[in-house]
Design a protein around this motif. Structure first.
Motif, PDB file in Angstrom:
ATOM      1  N   THR A   1      31.561  89.966  22.274  1.00 11.93           N
ATOM      2  CA  THR A   1      32.993  89.900  22.556  1.00 11.93           C
ATOM      3  C   THR A   1      33.594  88.712  21.814  1.00 11.93           C
ATOM      4  OG1 THR A   1      32.583  88.551  24.533  1.00 11.93           O
ATOM      5  CG2 THR A   1      32.757  90.934  24.845  1.00 11.93           C
ATOM      6  N   ASN A   2      34.916  88.651  21.762  1.00 14.07           N
ATOM      7  CA  ASN A   2      35.604  87.537  21.112  1.00 14.07           C
ATOM      8  C   ASN A   2      35.362  86.240  21.882  1.00 14.07           C
ATOM      9  OD1 ASN A   2      36.587  89.590  19.534  1.00 14.07           O
ATOM     10  ND2 ASN A   2      38.609  89.616  20.468  1.00 14.07           N
ATOM     11  N   PHE A   3      35.281  85.109  21.156  1.00  9.51           N
ATOM     12  CA  PHE A   3      35.110  83.819  21.817  1.00  9.51           C
ATOM     13  C   PHE A   3      35.644  82.709  20.919  1.00  9.51           C
ATOM     14  CE2 PHE A   3      31.373  84.322  19.204  1.00  9.51           C
ATOM     15  CZ  PHE A   3      31.094  83.053  18.734  1.00  9.51           C
ATOM     16  N   SER A   4      35.850  81.528  21.516  1.00 10.59           N
ATOM     17  CA  SER A   4      36.366  80.356  20.784  1.00 10.59           C
ATOM     18  C   SER A   4      35.491  79.150  21.087  1.00 10.59           C
ATOM     19  CB  SER A   4      37.822  80.067  21.166  1.00 10.59           C
ATOM     20  OG  SER A   4      38.664  81.144  20.819  1.00 10.59           O
ATOM     21  N   ARG A   5      35.447  78.216  20.115  1.00  6.70           N
ATOM     22  CA  ARG A   5      34.683  76.982  20.268  1.00  6.70           C
ATOM     23  C   ARG A   5      35.472  75.820  19.633  1.00  6.70           C
ATOM     24  NH1 ARG A   5      32.245  79.956  22.976  1.00  6.70           N
ATOM     25  NH2 ARG A   5      30.016  80.458  23.008  1.00  6.70           N
ATOM     26  N   ASP A   6      35.368  74.637  20.257  1.00  7.91           N
ATOM     27  CA  ASP A   6      35.905  73.410  19.666  1.00  7.91           C
ATOM     28  C   ASP A   6      34.760  72.691  18.973  1.00  7.91           C
ATOM     29  OD1 ASP A   6      38.533  73.756  20.498  1.00  7.91           O
ATOM     30  OD2 ASP A   6      38.136  72.852  22.459  1.00  7.91           O
ATOM     31  N   VAL A   7      34.898  72.470  17.680  1.00  5.49           N
ATOM     32  CA  VAL A   7      33.821  71.847  16.902  1.00  5.49           C
ATOM     33  C   VAL A   7      34.388  70.730  16.032  1.00  5.49           C
ATOM     34  CG1 VAL A   7      32.363  73.900  16.842  1.00  5.49           C
ATOM     35  CG2 VAL A   7      34.092  73.567  15.068  1.00  5.49           C
ATOM     36  N   LYS A   8      33.489  69.857  15.602  1.00  4.25           N
ATOM     37  CA  LYS A   8      33.852  68.775  14.687  1.00  4.25           C
ATOM     38  C   LYS A   8      33.422  69.139  13.274  1.00  4.25           C
ATOM     39  CE  LYS A   8      33.605  65.094  18.150  1.00  4.25           C
ATOM     40  NZ  LYS A   8      35.077  64.919  18.164  1.00  4.25           N
ATOM     41  N   LEU A   9      33.915  68.360  12.322  1.00  5.32           N
ATOM     42  CA  LEU A   9      33.543  68.591  10.932  1.00  5.32           C
ATOM     43  C   LEU A   9      32.151  68.054  10.659  1.00  5.32           C
ATOM     44  CD1 LEU A   9      36.835  67.713   9.019  1.00  5.32           C
ATOM     45  CD2 LEU A   9      35.980  69.959   9.661  1.00  5.32           C
ATOM     46  N   ASP A  10      31.488  68.691   9.708  1.00  2.00           N
ATOM     47  CA  ASP A  10      30.176  68.240   9.263  1.00  2.00           C
ATOM     48  C   ASP A  10      30.311  67.777   7.817  1.00  2.00           C
ATOM     49  OD1 ASP A  10      27.501  67.686   9.253  1.00  2.00           O
ATOM     50  OD2 ASP A  10      26.879  69.742   8.801  1.00  2.00           O
ATOM     51  N   ASN A  11      31.005  66.667   7.640  1.00  2.00           N
ATOM     52  CA  ASN A  11      31.300  66.157   6.300  1.00  2.00           C
ATOM     53  C   ASN A  11      30.089  65.392   5.768  1.00  2.00           C
ATOM     54  OD1 ASN A  11      32.487  65.332   3.939  1.00  2.00           O
ATOM     55  ND2 ASN A  11      33.670  63.687   4.883  1.00  2.00           N
ATOM     56  N   ILE A  12      29.322  66.054   4.899  1.00  2.00           N
ATOM     57  CA  ILE A  12      28.102  65.430   4.386  1.00  2.00           C
ATOM     58  C   ILE A  12      28.393  64.485   3.214  1.00  2.00           C
ATOM     59  CG2 ILE A  12      26.675  67.370   5.125  1.00  2.00           C
ATOM     60  CD1 ILE A  12      26.703  68.378   2.249  1.00  2.00           C
ATOM     61  N   ASN A  13      29.612  64.474   2.724  1.00  2.00           N
ATOM     62  CA  ASN A  13      29.979  63.588   1.625  1.00  2.00           C
ATOM     63  C   ASN A  13      30.661  62.349   2.212  1.00  2.00           C
ATOM     64  OD1 ASN A  13      30.923  62.316  -0.673  1.00  2.00           O
ATOM     65  ND2 ASN A  13      31.510  64.215  -1.669  1.00  2.00           N
ATOM     66  N   SER A  14      29.916  61.258   2.267  1.00  2.00           N
ATOM     67  CA  SER A  14      30.440  60.036   2.887  1.00  2.00           C
ATOM     68  C   SER A  14      31.484  59.341   2.024  1.00  2.00           C
ATOM     69  CB  SER A  14      29.285  59.067   3.171  1.00  2.00           C
ATOM     70  OG  SER A  14      28.634  58.711   1.957  1.00  2.00           O
ATOM     71  N   ILE A  15      31.658  59.784   0.788  1.00  2.76           N
ATOM     72  CA  ILE A  15      32.617  59.132  -0.103  1.00  2.76           C
ATOM     73  C   ILE A  15      34.049  59.488   0.269  1.00  2.76           C
ATOM     74  CG2 ILE A  15      33.393  58.984  -2.503  1.00  2.76           C
ATOM     75  CD1 ILE A  15      30.520  59.372  -3.367  1.00  2.76           C
ATOM     76  N   ILE A  16      34.261  60.727   0.767  1.00  2.35           N
ATOM     77  CA  ILE A  16      35.606  61.117   1.175  1.00  2.35           C
ATOM     78  C   ILE A  16      35.753  60.907   2.675  1.00  2.35           C
ATOM     79  CG2 ILE A  16      35.851  62.748  -0.731  1.00  2.35           C
ATOM     80  CD1 ILE A  16      35.282  64.998   1.175  1.00  2.35           C
ATOM     81  N   LYS A  17      36.934  60.508   3.084  1.00  2.00           N
ATOM     82  CA  LYS A  17      37.203  60.171   4.476  1.00  2.00           C
ATOM     83  C   LYS A  17      38.212  61.150   5.073  1.00  2.00           C
ATOM     84  CE  LYS A  17      34.637  56.542   3.876  1.00  2.00           C
ATOM     85  NZ  LYS A  17      33.257  56.513   4.428  1.00  2.00           N
ATOM     86  N   VAL A  18      37.916  61.634   6.270  1.00  2.00           N
ATOM     87  CA  VAL A  18      38.824  62.527   6.983  1.00  2.00           C
ATOM     88  C   VAL A  18      39.845  61.693   7.748  1.00  2.00           C
ATOM     89  CG1 VAL A  18      39.009  64.298   8.761  1.00  2.00           C
ATOM     90  CG2 VAL A  18      37.063  64.300   7.184  1.00  2.00           C
ATOM     91  N   VAL A  19      41.130  62.070   7.633  1.00  5.91           N
ATOM     92  CA  VAL A  19      42.199  61.294   8.269  1.00  5.91           C
ATOM     93  C   VAL A  19      43.104  62.240   9.069  1.00  5.91           C
ATOM     94  CG1 VAL A  19      44.067  59.656   7.892  1.00  5.91           C
ATOM     95  CG2 VAL A  19      42.174  59.760   6.265  1.00  5.91           C
ATOM     96  N   PRO A  20      43.184  62.159  10.406  1.00  7.32           N
ATOM     97  CA  PRO A  20      42.187  61.470  11.243  1.00  7.32           C
ATOM     98  C   PRO A  20      41.085  62.448  11.609  1.00  7.32           C
ATOM     99  CG  PRO A  20      43.977  62.227  12.603  1.00  7.32           C
ATOM    100  CD  PRO A  20      44.297  62.681  11.188  1.00  7.32           C
ATOM    101  N   GLU A  21      40.022  61.986  12.195  1.00  4.30           N
ATOM    102  CA  GLU A  21      38.950  62.867  12.646  1.00  4.30           C
ATOM    103  C   GLU A  21      39.321  63.480  13.993  1.00  4.30           C
ATOM    104  OE1 GLU A  21      35.140  61.108  12.623  1.00  4.30           O
ATOM    105  OE2 GLU A  21      35.232  60.466  10.530  1.00  4.30           O
ATOM    106  N   SER A  22      39.177  64.799  14.115  1.00  5.41           N
ATOM    107  CA  SER A  22      39.534  65.484  15.363  1.00  5.41           C
ATOM    108  C   SER A  22      38.741  66.775  15.469  1.00  5.41           C
ATOM    109  CB  SER A  22      41.037  65.786  15.398  1.00  5.41           C
ATOM    110  OG  SER A  22      41.395  66.629  14.314  1.00  5.41           O
ATOM    111  N   ASP A  23      38.869  67.452  16.620  1.00  7.98           N
ATOM    112  CA  ASP A  23      38.195  68.732  16.822  1.00  7.98           C
ATOM    113  C   ASP A  23      38.983  69.862  16.174  1.00  7.98           C
ATOM    114  OD1 ASP A  23      36.229  67.480  18.206  1.00  7.98           O
ATOM    115  OD2 ASP A  23      36.943  68.064  20.197  1.00  7.98           O
ATOM    116  N   PHE A  24      38.264  70.941  15.841  1.00 11.23           N
ATOM    117  CA  PHE A  24      38.871  72.128  15.257  1.00 11.23           C
ATOM    118  C   PHE A  24      38.511  73.327  16.134  1.00 11.23           C
ATOM    119  CE2 PHE A  24      38.876  69.098  11.927  1.00 11.23           C
ATOM    120  CZ  PHE A  24      39.926  69.421  11.101  1.00 11.23           C
ATOM    121  N   ARG A  25      39.510  74.189  16.377  1.00 11.95           N
ATOM    122  CA  ARG A  25      39.319  75.356  17.235  1.00 11.95           C
ATOM    123  C   ARG A  25      38.927  76.545  16.375  1.00 11.95           C
ATOM    124  NH1 ARG A  25      38.494  75.915  22.700  1.00 11.95           N
ATOM    125  NH2 ARG A  25      39.239  77.923  23.456  1.00 11.95           N
TER     126      ARG A  25
END
Length: 349
Positions: free
Chosen positions: A189-213
């Motif tokens: 069935t359909n479902f949703s999850r809140d997840v974080k990013l898995d940014n394996i490249n430490s050179i680039i920075k996420v602004v800001p870091e948050s959850d994604f649906r």
């Protein structure tokens, strides 16, 4: 003592006196160093890049800081009061630079005497490039397989992009940023999850870091199935005719969801041939029909019509003999009636 005598006394055997002074200094330093204990700490290296440039190469995450002090001071010394940093904020041009590692100490260590420290590496070689901001698509990283017979029809991510800061040379190569794993194993069935990013490249920075649906739409999978060698059931044939030919077999292909196809069983009425149009002896092409549940669709069948040869059924010999007997009986009855009528008339006269 006169100045001349003092000068002569100082200059007398001055070479030996200089040697003695140097030896005394060396002995003092050696004794001082010998009396100090040493500790080495692994300290996180903080990167400060608030200017126009950012590093393209990986920066060491830690540096080693060696400290020396008296034995009684050692218990009070710990890595939490030692800070290492490297700063690119003042650079404005692209290029490769050797940037010194800066060490700062907590107040307790600053007041400690004696206290000596050194850091390795002392400098870090850095390739700097222009800092840029970009919006990069977010891609869910799915793990596992949905329930048998089902498939993923749609994947939505909210927000669908993420703001990142990084060196221009790197951002041009980044097509998307993955999320942490989204487990889909056994989903029906359909479902949703809140997840974080898995940014394996430490050179680039996420602004800001948050959850994604992440929303996963799961539907029954569709497929096709072929049935072969089915003999059509003849319907609508006039009882006075009989089949004289072999009935051709039919194959057909259907489409539907996997659960429906797996649970479907055909019967003798699934494939039929309509013989209601046959009105005489001979060979006729009769239409073939495939009857399916509403949840399935006919894709194709091997033939639209099949040839059927019929003949009129023969009457039994016993039936043919009965007719004359009935005729003779009727004749005798009529003759008897005629004789009775004649006798009656004679009596009247």
């Amino acid at each position: 003592m006169s100045t001349k005598k003092l000068t002569d006394t100082i200059l007398e055997s001055w070479g030996q006196k200089v040697i003695c002074i140097v030896l005394a200094i060396v002995l003092y330093v050696f004794n001082r160093m010998a009396s100090l204990e040493r500790k080495v700490f692994t300290v996180p290296l903080k990167v400060e890049a608030s200017g126009l440039m950012m590093p393209v190469t990986e920066i060491p995450k830690y540096v080693k800081v060696s400290v020396r002090s008296k034995a009684e001071n050692m218990p009070a010394i710990n890595g939490a009061n030692i800070f290492a940093s490297i700063n690119f904020s003042d650079f404005t041009e692209k290029g490769i630079y050797n940037v010194p590692v800066m060490i700062s100490l907590g107040e307790d260590l600053i007041l400690m005497d004696p206290f000596e420290y050194s850091v390795k590496p002392e400098c870090v070689s850095v390739d700097l490039d222009t800092k840029e901001l970009a919006y990069i698509p977010v891609k869910p990283a799915l793990s596992g397989e949905v329930e048998h017979g089902y498939t993923i029809s749609k994947i939505d991510v909210n927000p669908s992009t993420v703001k990142v800061v990084g060196p221009s040379r790197i951002l041009k190569k980044v097509t998307h940023i993955d999320t942490k794993k989204v487990i889909v194993s056994g989903a029906a069935t359909n479902f949703s999850r809140d997840v974080k990013l898995d940014n394996i490249n430490s050179i680039i920075k996420v602004v800001p870091e948050s959850d994604f649906r992440v929303t996963i739409s799961v539907i029954p999978a569709t497929d096709t199935k072929v049935y072969t060698g089915l003999t059509p059931t003849l319907t609508g044939l006039n009882p006075c005719f009989e089949i004289m030919s072999e009935i051709p077999k039919i194959s057909f292909k259907v489409a539907g969801t996997v659960p429906v196809l797996e649970n479907y069983n055909y019967n003798e009425n699934t494939v039929t041939a309509d013989c209601s149009s046959i009105d005489g002896e001979g060979t006729f092409d009769v239409p073939v029909y495939v009857r399916l549940p509403a949840s399935m669709a006919l894709v194709e069948k091997s033939a639209e019509t099949i040839p059927v040869t019929v003949m009129e059924k023969k009457k039994n010999a016993s039936e043919d003999e009965i007719v004359p007997e009935q005729s003779e009986d009727n004749s005798d009855s009529e003759s008897s009636l005629q004789v009775l009528d004649s006798v009656t008339e004679e009596k009247k006269s």
